[in-house]
Design a protein around this motif. Sequence first.
Motif: not given
Lengths: 106, 106
Positions: A25, A64-67, A73, A75
Amino acid sequence: MKRDVVPRGALRALVLATLGDGALHGYALARALEERALGTWKIREGSLYPALHELELEGAIAASWTKAPNGRRRRVYSLTRAGKRAAKGARAEWLGIAEMLKAMLA
Amino acid sequence: MKRDVVPRGALRALVLATLGDGALHGYALARALEERALGTWKIREGSLYPALHELELEGAIAASWTKAPNGRRRRVYSLTRAGKRAAKGARAEWLGIAEMLKAMLA
DNA sequence: GCCCATACCTCGGTAACCGATGTATCGTGG
DNA sequence: CCACGATACATCGGTTACCGAGGTATGGGC
């Protein structure tokens, strides 16, 4: 230190090369780049994030957005097939430039 | 070919390095740089002449009008003492950049 | 006479970056 | 429990070094 800055135009090549070693990210990518540069080069967020958005628009990277485990959050970006090609080209281009600079200044 | 272009900021370093090997006038300097770059890099007059004027203003290079054997006027540039120092610094800086690029892309 | 090479110059436009600023959540020391 | 730094994303105006196109002028070759 972290004074100097990546030479103009090289940021994309470095981003593509770094993502070639695995998805990351944005924030982690900045840290990874600075670590690779041994702290010599500072990665500016005002340069990195727009560059990532551009590369995404061009289809070189996919996001893709992830946690994160801590809940934040993120990206996460990874190279697309086109991105891998672009990475190869950009890498060759900038290695050539580096080579030429060395030859002309040595 | 002569497609590509010197990376941003490197032009001054290359000019200083080249003038370190002997005084030259602008046009010859452009040819010398392109030859050193094996024709890979094109030197734009719209970049070179302003850069020379700037370096002169800064006191890094000194210029004098001369007459070529064929009668054409030429402005010959040579490094000043300050210019030699600047050349050393710029050379080290850009060799460092080239080294870093190679390391990060290899 | 025409054109290319030589030799200088200027100037508007722009790509890519810098720096500042903004938002929000998390972990931690006091 | 709360301030503060680290994490994590983002935007946007301003800068800078360059690009491209154009201009002037002389010399030499066909």
